[in-house]
Design an enzyme around this catalytic site. Structure first.
Site, PDB file in Angstrom:
ATOM      1  N   ASP A  98       0.797  -1.224   0.000  1.00 16.72           N
ATOM      2  CA  ASP A  98       0.000   0.000   0.000  1.00 16.72           C
ATOM      3  C   ASP A  98       0.830   1.274   0.000  1.00 16.72           C
ATOM      4  O   ASP A  98       0.376   2.317   0.445  1.00 16.72           O
ATOM      5  CB  ASP A  98      -0.907   0.007   1.232  1.00 16.72           C
ATOM      6  CG  ASP A  98      -0.148  -0.314   2.521  1.00 16.72           C
ATOM      7  OD1 ASP A  98       1.084  -0.045   2.585  1.00 16.72           O
ATOM      8  OD2 ASP A  98      -0.761  -0.830   3.466  1.00 16.72           O
ATOM      9  N   GLU A 120      -0.235  -8.966  -1.337  1.00 14.43           N
ATOM     10  CA  GLU A 120      -0.865  -8.456  -0.122  1.00 14.43           C
ATOM     11  C   GLU A 120      -2.074  -7.598  -0.493  1.00 14.43           C
ATOM     12  O   GLU A 120      -2.278  -6.488  -0.002  1.00 14.43           O
ATOM     13  CB  GLU A 120       0.114  -7.675   0.752  1.00 14.43           C
ATOM     14  CG  GLU A 120      -0.361  -7.499   2.196  1.00 14.43           C
ATOM     15  CD  GLU A 120       0.613  -6.684   3.032  1.00 14.43           C
ATOM     16  OE1 GLU A 120       1.424  -7.305   3.743  1.00 14.43           O
ATOM     17  OE2 GLU A 120       0.554  -5.435   2.978  1.00 14.43           O
ATOM     18  N   GLU A 134      -2.008   4.914   3.219  1.00 17.69           N
ATOM     19  CA  GLU A 134      -1.991   3.508   2.823  1.00 17.69           C
ATOM     20  C   GLU A 134      -3.360   2.980   2.395  1.00 17.69           C
ATOM     21  O   GLU A 134      -3.474   2.228   1.413  1.00 17.69           O
ATOM     22  CB  GLU A 134      -1.409   2.650   3.950  1.00 17.69           C
ATOM     23  CG  GLU A 134       0.081   2.814   4.166  1.00 17.69           C
ATOM     24  CD  GLU A 134       0.464   4.015   5.013  1.00 17.69           C
ATOM     25  OE1 GLU A 134       1.667   4.249   5.203  1.00 17.69           O
ATOM     26  OE2 GLU A 134      -0.452   4.732   5.487  1.00 17.69           O
ATOM     27  N   HIS A 203       5.776   4.598  13.590  1.00 20.23           N
ATOM     28  CA  HIS A 203       6.090   5.402  12.402  1.00 20.23           C
ATOM     29  C   HIS A 203       4.877   5.978  11.710  1.00 20.23           C
ATOM     30  O   HIS A 203       5.020   6.817  10.823  1.00 20.23           O
ATOM     31  CB  HIS A 203       6.871   4.560  11.384  1.00 20.23           C
ATOM     32  CG  HIS A 203       6.013   3.571  10.647  1.00 20.23           C
ATOM     33  ND1 HIS A 203       5.613   2.386  11.207  1.00 20.23           N
ATOM     34  CD2 HIS A 203       5.456   3.618   9.403  1.00 20.23           C
ATOM     35  CE1 HIS A 203       4.872   1.724  10.333  1.00 20.23           C
ATOM     36  NE2 HIS A 203       4.751   2.448   9.240  1.00 20.23           N
ATOM     37  N   ARG A 205       2.113   7.956  10.005  1.00 20.38           N
ATOM     38  CA  ARG A 205       1.981   9.380   9.729  1.00 20.38           C
ATOM     39  C   ARG A 205       0.883  10.002  10.581  1.00 20.38           C
ATOM     40  O   ARG A 205       1.033  11.090  11.123  1.00 20.38           O
ATOM     41  CB  ARG A 205       1.681   9.571   8.239  1.00 20.38           C
ATOM     42  CG  ARG A 205       1.887  10.967   7.704  1.00 20.38           C
ATOM     43  CD  ARG A 205       1.580  10.982   6.223  1.00 20.38           C
ATOM     44  NE  ARG A 205       2.462  10.108   5.485  1.00 20.38           N
ATOM     45  CZ  ARG A 205       3.599  10.476   4.929  1.00 20.38           C
ATOM     46  NH1 ARG A 205       3.995  11.724   5.021  1.00 20.38           N
ATOM     47  NH2 ARG A 205       4.350   9.609   4.270  1.00 20.38           N
ATOM     48  N   HIS A 235      12.591   5.628  13.462  1.00 20.00           N
ATOM     49  CA  HIS A 235      12.183   5.645  12.055  1.00 20.00           C
ATOM     50  C   HIS A 235      12.671   6.951  11.427  1.00 20.00           C
ATOM     51  O   HIS A 235      12.484   8.025  12.009  1.00 20.00           O
ATOM     52  CB  HIS A 235      10.662   5.541  11.932  1.00 20.00           C
ATOM     53  CG  HIS A 235      10.197   5.281  10.546  1.00 20.00           C
ATOM     54  ND1 HIS A 235      10.052   6.281   9.604  1.00 20.00           N
ATOM     55  CD2 HIS A 235       9.855   4.134   9.918  1.00 20.00           C
ATOM     56  CE1 HIS A 235       9.645   5.761   8.466  1.00 20.00           C
ATOM     57  NE2 HIS A 235       9.495   4.458   8.618  1.00 20.00           N
TER      58      HIS A 235
END
Length: 368
Positions: A98, A120, A134, A203, A205, A235
């Site tokens: 994604d 996936e 994503e 991590h 966003r 990260h």
């Protein structure tokens, strides 16, 4: 455009590299010409993640620029990949998951008339803002993909509900389990530790502003117990100062991004995991490491259904209570510490490679 007969595997981030490495190896084991392209979305980490698998990139687009927005990255990635595909003329393009790189790869391939295999496929949170971007990316890729390799039956249900034909979907398991098993085989025996290890990865966003102080504050309070060690790989997308409360804790260890074998060793040794990562939920479930998901929801319901993971959201008090319970209640920990095969059995890459092999050979077969 006449095809060269190759399979082009597009990789942008470290998780993509880890999840696609077993597939690259499986494709090559079937003697299918396979090319690997790094977009550079994770400039160093993706190549480093491929290295333990003995895979080197055939192309690196080095697309990242300081301060680059998602829209700018997407535009540049589509353009650069379009030029690469025109030059390489692959028979198939493989994208994973994604990421912005995966979406750009799917767009560039379909615009060039090249079929897309989505590894996936079918994960859904049903909230376009969580995780962002994503959820947007994977739903768009589903409209572009030719073959959808769903990791679980639940992912297939999601795809069918969106109108994807059943013949275009294959339930394969998740290739991250293949990578995990392969890596575990090569690890030296674990050395017993004095304190229980809590492995944390952060991590997302959407977590980086209001949620991060809550999560980091909870981890700092846990580290202050004195009977645990908190290990958190930094990260590169997160501002350094965001970790400050945890850096002051003697029982916390903040490290640079870990090579995949070292990360797997830490995961296997962990008493529990605190994470907002999707892939880590899968890896921990496969190993039977109790996992607390610091997000409002997860697009991987199988790990919750298996009992190996619990979604605790991002409030400091809720995280602290859930971690304390798993540290102090042996029975609660035992109930979650059961390895699950719902995510995969370690043979996903082989199944995907075989299907692509059959598709390529069917395309070459002369019409009757």
């Amino acid at each position: 455009m006449t095809s060269s007969g190759t399979v082009m595997v597009i990789i942008g981030t470290r998780p993509e590299a880890i999840k696609l490495a077993p597939l690259v190896l499986a494709l090559r084991a079937l003697e299918l010409p396979t090319r690997v392209c790094l977009t550079g979305q994770h400039p160093e980490m993706a190549a480093e993640a491929l290295d333990p698998f003995g895979i080197a990139a055939d192309a690196n687009l080095a697309l990242m620029r300081p301060g680059q927005s998602l829209s700018e990255l997407t535009e540049r990635a589509v353009g650069a990949l379009a030029l690469l595909l025109a030059r390489e003329r692959p028979a198939w393009v493989v994208v994973q998951g994604d990421t912005t790189s995966a979406l750009a790869g799917a767009i560039a391939a379909r615009q060039a008339g090249i079929p897309v295999a989505h590894v996936e496929a079918g994960l859904r949170s049903f909230d376009l803002s969580q995780p962002y971007p994503e959820e947007i990316n994977r739903t768009l890729i589903a409209r572009l993909a030719t073959l959808h390799f769903a990791p679980t039956p639940g992912a297939r249900v999601n795809l069918r509900a969106e109108g994807v034909p059943d013949a275009a979907i294959a339930v394969t398991g998740n290739t991250v389990v293949d990578a995990l098993h392969r890596t575990l085989r090569d690890l030296p025996p674990a050395v017993p530790a004095d304190r229980r290890l809590i492995l944390a990865t952060l991590h997302r966003r959407e977590n980086r502003e209001a949620a991060f102080p809550e999560i980091i504050g909870a981890l700092a309070a846990i580290a202050a117990r004195g009977d645990v060690e908190v290990l958190l790989p930094r990260h590169p997308g997160c501002p350094p100062g965001i970790y400050a409360p945890l850096e002051a804790c003697p029982a916390a260890r903040l490290v640079p991004p870990m090579p995949y074998p070292a990360f797997v060793a830490a995961l296997a040794a962990a008493h529990l995991v605190v994470t907002d990562s999707g892939g880590v939920q899968e890896e921990a479930s496969a190993l039977g490491v109790p996992t607390l998901v610091v997000r409002a929801l997860t697009e991987r319901p199988e790990v919750v259904e298996a009992g190996t993971a619990l979604v605790v959201d991002t409030a400091r008090g809720g995280i602290l209570a859930a971690v304390t319970r798993l540290l102090d209640d042996d029975e609660a920990h035992r109930r979650m510490a059961n390895a699950s095969t719902r995510i995969g059995d370690g043979k996903a890459a082989e199944r995907i490679a075989r299907r692509l092999h059959d598709e390529l050979h069917a395309a070459r077969r002369p019409a009757a």
